[in-house]
Design a protein around this motif. Structure first.
Motif, PDB file in Angstrom:
ATOM      1  N   LEU A 108       0.833  -1.210   0.000  1.00 12.45           N
ATOM      2  CA  LEU A 108       0.000   0.000   0.000  1.00 12.45           C
ATOM      3  C   LEU A 108       0.868   1.260   0.000  1.00 12.45           C
ATOM      4  N   ILE A 109       1.940   1.246   0.806  1.00  8.27           N
ATOM      5  CA  ILE A 109       2.869   2.378   0.825  1.00  8.27           C
ATOM      6  C   ILE A 109       3.486   2.566  -0.562  1.00  8.27           C
ATOM      7  N   TYR A 110       3.830   1.439  -1.199  1.00  2.00           N
ATOM      8  CA  TYR A 110       4.389   1.526  -2.557  1.00  2.00           C
ATOM      9  C   TYR A 110       3.397   2.168  -3.522  1.00  2.00           C
ATOM     10  N   LEU A 111       2.125   1.735  -3.445  1.00  4.92           N
ATOM     11  CA  LEU A 111       1.118   2.272  -4.368  1.00  4.92           C
ATOM     12  C   LEU A 111       0.935   3.780  -4.178  1.00  4.92           C
ATOM     13  N   LEU A 112       1.007   4.234  -2.938  1.00  4.82           N
ATOM     14  CA  LEU A 112       0.828   5.660  -2.657  1.00  4.82           C
ATOM     15  C   LEU A 112       1.981   6.502  -3.211  1.00  4.82           C
ATOM     16  N   PHE A 113       3.163   5.918  -3.252  1.00  8.67           N
ATOM     17  CA  PHE A 113       4.346   6.649  -3.719  1.00  8.67           C
ATOM     18  C   PHE A 113       5.053   5.892  -4.847  1.00  8.67           C
ATOM     19  N   HIS A 114       4.250   5.242  -5.712  1.00  7.90           N
ATOM     20  CA  HIS A 114       4.824   4.347  -6.713  1.00  7.90           C
ATOM     21  C   HIS A 114       5.767   5.043  -7.697  1.00  7.90           C
ATOM     22  N   LYS A 115       5.480   6.276  -8.043  1.00  5.05           N
ATOM     23  CA  LYS A 115       6.360   6.987  -8.985  1.00  5.05           C
ATOM     24  C   LYS A 115       7.750   7.188  -8.383  1.00  5.05           C
ATOM     25  N   THR A 116       7.769   7.553  -7.117  1.00  2.00           N
ATOM     26  CA  THR A 116       9.057   7.753  -6.430  1.00  2.00           C
ATOM     27  C   THR A 116       9.834   6.454  -6.340  1.00  2.00           C
ATOM     28  N   PHE A 117       9.141   5.371  -5.933  1.00  2.00           N
ATOM     29  CA  PHE A 117       9.805   4.072  -5.804  1.00  2.00           C
ATOM     30  C   PHE A 117      10.254   3.530  -7.163  1.00  2.00           C
ATOM     31  N   ASN A 118       9.425   3.706  -8.182  1.00  2.00           N
ATOM     32  CA  ASN A 118       9.794   3.240  -9.521  1.00  2.00           C
ATOM     33  C   ASN A 118      11.064   3.919 -10.012  1.00  2.00           C
ATOM     34  N   SER A 119      11.150   5.223  -9.745  1.00  2.00           N
ATOM     35  CA  SER A 119      12.332   5.979 -10.152  1.00  2.00           C
ATOM     36  C   SER A 119      13.560   5.550  -9.363  1.00  2.00           C
ATOM     37  N   LEU A 120      13.374   5.313  -8.073  1.00  2.00           N
ATOM     38  CA  LEU A 120      14.480   4.923  -7.206  1.00  2.00           C
ATOM     39  C   LEU A 120      15.010   3.540  -7.557  1.00  2.00           C
ATOM     40  N   LEU A 121      14.097   2.606  -7.821  1.00  2.00           N
ATOM     41  CA  LEU A 121      14.482   1.224  -8.088  1.00  2.00           C
ATOM     42  C   LEU A 121      14.766   0.956  -9.560  1.00  2.00           C
ATOM     43  N   GLY A 122      14.326   1.844 -10.425  1.00  2.00           N
ATOM     44  CA  GLY A 122      14.543   1.642 -11.858  1.00  2.00           C
ATOM     45  C   GLY A 122      13.648   0.583 -12.457  1.00  2.00           C
ATOM     46  N   LEU A 123      12.449   0.398 -11.890  1.00  2.00           N
ATOM     47  CA  LEU A 123      11.512  -0.618 -12.364  1.00  2.00           C
ATOM     48  C   LEU A 123      10.138  -0.001 -12.591  1.00  2.00           C
ATOM     49  N   GLU A 124       9.355  -0.632 -13.481  1.00  2.00           N
ATOM     50  CA  GLU A 124       8.006  -0.154 -13.778  1.00  2.00           C
ATOM     51  C   GLU A 124       6.997  -0.798 -12.820  1.00  2.00           C
ATOM     52  N   THR A 125       5.808  -0.213 -12.746  1.00  2.00           N
ATOM     53  CA  THR A 125       4.764  -0.679 -11.829  1.00  2.00           C
ATOM     54  C   THR A 125       4.396  -2.152 -12.019  1.00  2.00           C
ATOM     55  N   PRO A 126       4.186  -2.638 -13.267  1.00  2.00           N
ATOM     56  CA  PRO A 126       3.854  -4.064 -13.438  1.00  2.00           C
ATOM     57  C   PRO A 126       4.922  -4.992 -12.845  1.00  2.00           C
ATOM     58  N   MET A 127       6.190  -4.596 -12.983  1.00  2.00           N
ATOM     59  CA  MET A 127       7.264  -5.413 -12.414  1.00  2.00           C
ATOM     60  C   MET A 127       7.195  -5.417 -10.892  1.00  2.00           C
ATOM     61  N   MET A 128       6.878  -4.261 -10.316  1.00  2.00           N
ATOM     62  CA  MET A 128       6.785  -4.173  -8.860  1.00  2.00           C
ATOM     63  C   MET A 128       5.607  -4.988  -8.326  1.00  2.00           C
ATOM     64  N   VAL A 129       4.504  -4.999  -9.062  1.00  2.00           N
ATOM     65  CA  VAL A 129       3.357  -5.821  -8.670  1.00  2.00           C
ATOM     66  C   VAL A 129       3.757  -7.298  -8.667  1.00  2.00           C
ATOM     67  N   CYS A 130       4.482  -7.711  -9.708  1.00  2.00           N
ATOM     68  CA  CYS A 130       4.976  -9.090  -9.770  1.00  2.00           C
ATOM     69  C   CYS A 130       5.896  -9.392  -8.594  1.00  2.00           C
ATOM     70  N   MET A 131       6.703  -8.408  -8.231  1.00  2.00           N
ATOM     71  CA  MET A 131       7.636  -8.591  -7.117  1.00  2.00           C
ATOM     72  C   MET A 131       6.889  -8.871  -5.819  1.00  2.00           C
ATOM     73  N   PHE A 132       5.840  -8.108  -5.539  1.00  2.00           N
ATOM     74  CA  PHE A 132       5.077  -8.309  -4.306  1.00  2.00           C
ATOM     75  C   PHE A 132       4.322  -9.642  -4.336  1.00  2.00           C
ATOM     76  N   ILE A 133       3.851 -10.040  -5.505  1.00  2.00           N
ATOM     77  CA  ILE A 133       3.209 -11.360  -5.640  1.00  2.00           C
ATOM     78  C   ILE A 133       4.208 -12.457  -5.287  1.00  2.00           C
ATOM     79  N   MET A 134       5.440 -12.300  -5.774  1.00  2.00           N
ATOM     80  CA  MET A 134       6.475 -13.296  -5.502  1.00  2.00           C
ATOM     81  C   MET A 134       6.848 -13.324  -4.020  1.00  2.00           C
ATOM     82  N   VAL A 135       6.847 -12.156  -3.384  1.00  2.00           N
ATOM     83  CA  VAL A 135       7.214 -12.077  -1.965  1.00  2.00           C
ATOM     84  C   VAL A 135       6.238 -12.882  -1.112  1.00  2.00           C
ATOM     85  N   ILE A 136       4.930 -12.608  -1.242  1.00  2.00           N
ATOM     86  CA  ILE A 136       3.951 -13.281  -0.386  1.00  2.00           C
ATOM     87  C   ILE A 136       3.822 -14.755  -0.763  1.00  2.00           C
ATOM     88  N   SER A 137       3.986 -15.078  -2.050  1.00  2.00           N
ATOM     89  CA  SER A 137       3.938 -16.487  -2.467  1.00  2.00           C
ATOM     90  C   SER A 137       5.116 -17.259  -1.882  1.00  2.00           C
TER      91      SER A 137
END
Length: 462
Positions: A108-137
């Motif tokens: 949820l924190i990521y979604l609220l500040f996704h542009k900032t995190f995407n820029s910091l990590l160098g990844l797009e939103t779909p990739m970050m969504v996949c990342m969180f899916i992988m974490v909880i799985s």
């Protein structure tokens, strides 16, 4: 055919823990082996830029996993299975509920500040969504796997592991081939998330259906108090594993980093062997302490240390993995007594020292110095954790020693001495082979000593 039948009979007579440990190692080799073998395929299917993005994704996944899941499947969960032995189902489901809530909050924190995190990590939103899916799985898979290891029920674990190992590259290759050039890296990441989600959902439902409890104040508080202070410890492991290569790349160049990474890849094989042994003996160690039978621990652990030392020398000659194995043994005892603040403090100190010594080592002596500074930091960690463990034993009125420092120091000194000799003989292959042959003969002549690792813990519940 006769030899095959004899092998099968010997295998069937092996204690269940021996068979389990064997298959855990095989699965580990398969996981890394398939990943290594398919790397050239994906480097050809993806552009250099796309593969770079994929590498960045994997690097950030390791770090995000720590913050988004607290790595609850490591340490606290295994310890809880022993401590709450009569309530494992509710403990498991409630901790999975905690992991879900925590991961959801971070997402949820990521979604609220996704542009900032995407820029910091160098990844797009779909990739970050996949990342969180992988974490909880992965959390669900870690919980389920840990419990199977704790019970030495390896057959189902092997099947699930093999399914994941095979499906990830196969679906990845198909998806990349069928996807438009502009989205190939997204397709590769999406297939990883899909495979882990498919397995994770099944295991998640299984754990929850057995425990029937999402929230349990007692278990949530217990897990948070233990694992929150361990976050710096987990981060320090990332620093110790990756800072040397990153600093060599930045300060020396890609070529030197490539040479160093080759040696590091060999070290990962050792790390996998060490992890397999730790996973086999950790639940048993916790149970022996709980049962007041700490005197049974020393013979098993000494044999395990000797096996790890031998494997280190045979594969790399001189690597820090033995001392990484040692400090993890001591950390396990600290975690058993739920004193994780000292683990946190030691992690912060050693990570800082590692960064500083790496920097000056490269500046003054070249990138080869990083191997020695990293080794020194692992030795320092082992010493500090041993001292911390001893202090906790005294505070808890545990008389006597769980691990004899004299024996451990003797093995460590012998390991360093032999490793130094092997290093000096680096240009003399024949002499190195003679030393290895002598070590192999010594191991064979003392094979009965090492088999007690399995003999003593095969009936781990008694």
């Amino acid at each position: 055919m006769t030899k095959i039948k004899q092998f099968i009979k010997k295998y069937e007579k092996m204690p269940v823990v021996a068979r389990a440990s064997l298959w855990f190692v095989i699965c580990g080799f398969m996981t890394r082996g398939v990943s290594l073998l398919t790397t050239p395929i994906f480097t050809r299917l993806l552009t250099t830029e796309q593969y770079g993005v994929y590498s960045v994704f994997n690097s950030w996944l390791e770090i995000v996993t720590i913050f988004a899941s607290l790595k609850l499947g490591y340490g606290v969960y295994i310890q809880g299975l022993v401590k709450f032995n009569d309530d494992q189902d509710r403990f498991s489901s409630s901790l999975l509920g905690l992991a879900t809530t925590w991961c959801g909050g971070v997402f949820l924190i990521y979604l609220l500040f996704h542009k900032t995190f995407n820029s910091l990590l160098g990844l797009e939103t779909p990739m970050m969504v996949c990342m969180f899916i992988m974490v909880i799985s992965t959390v669900a898979l870690d919980f389920w796997s840990a419990r199977k290891r704790n019970e030495f029920k390896y057959a189902t674990l092997v099947k699930v592991t093999m399914f994941i190992v095979v499906m990830k590259p196969v679906l990845g290759i198909i998806a990349v081939l069928l996807t438009n050039d502009a989205y190939k890296v997204e397709a590769r990441i999406a297939t990883l998330a899909l495979v882990e989600l498919a397995v994770g959902v099944i295991l998640y439902i299984q754990i929850m259906s057995r425990g029937h409890e999402y929230y349990n104040k007692k278990y949530w508080k217990y897990a948070l108090l233990i694992n929150l202070p361990l976050v710096p410890h987990f981060l320090s492991q990332v620093i110790l594993n990756h800072s040397d290569r990153i600093m060599i790349q930045k300060m020396v160049g890609e070529s030197a980093a490539g040479v160093y990474s080759l040696a590091y890849s060999m070290a990962m094989i050792l790390s996998m062997i060490n992890t397999s042994i730790l996973q086999a003996i950790r639940p048993w160690v916790f149970q022996r302490i709980k049962a007041g039978e700490k005197e049974k621990i020393q013979p098993v652990v000494v044999s395990a240390i000797l096996v790890v030392a031998f494997c280190n020398i045979m594969l790399i000659s001189f690597a820090p993995e033995l001392f990484a194995f040692l400090y993890n043994l001591f950390v396990d005892i600290e975690m058993y007594f739920e004193k994780t603040k000292s683990v946190m403090n030691i992690a912060i100190v050693c990570a800082a020292i590692n960064l500083i010594t790496n920097y000056f080592g490269i500046m003054w002596f070249g990138y080869a110095a990083v191997a020695y500074t990293t080794l020194a930091c692992y030795i320092l960690m082992a010493i500090l954790h041993y001292c911390s463990m001893e202090r906790m034993l005294r505070k808890n009125n545990i008389k006597g020693k769980i691990y004899d420092a004299k024996i451990i120091v003797a093995i460590s000194l012998a390991y360093v001495l032999i490793g130094t000799v092997m290093g000096v003989l680096s240009g003399h292959l024949f002499l190195r082979l003679i030393v290895m042959a002598i070590l192999a003969v010594v191991l064979y002549l003392n094979r009965s000593r090492f088999t007690q690792i399995f003999v003593l813990i095969k009936n781990k519940r008694h």
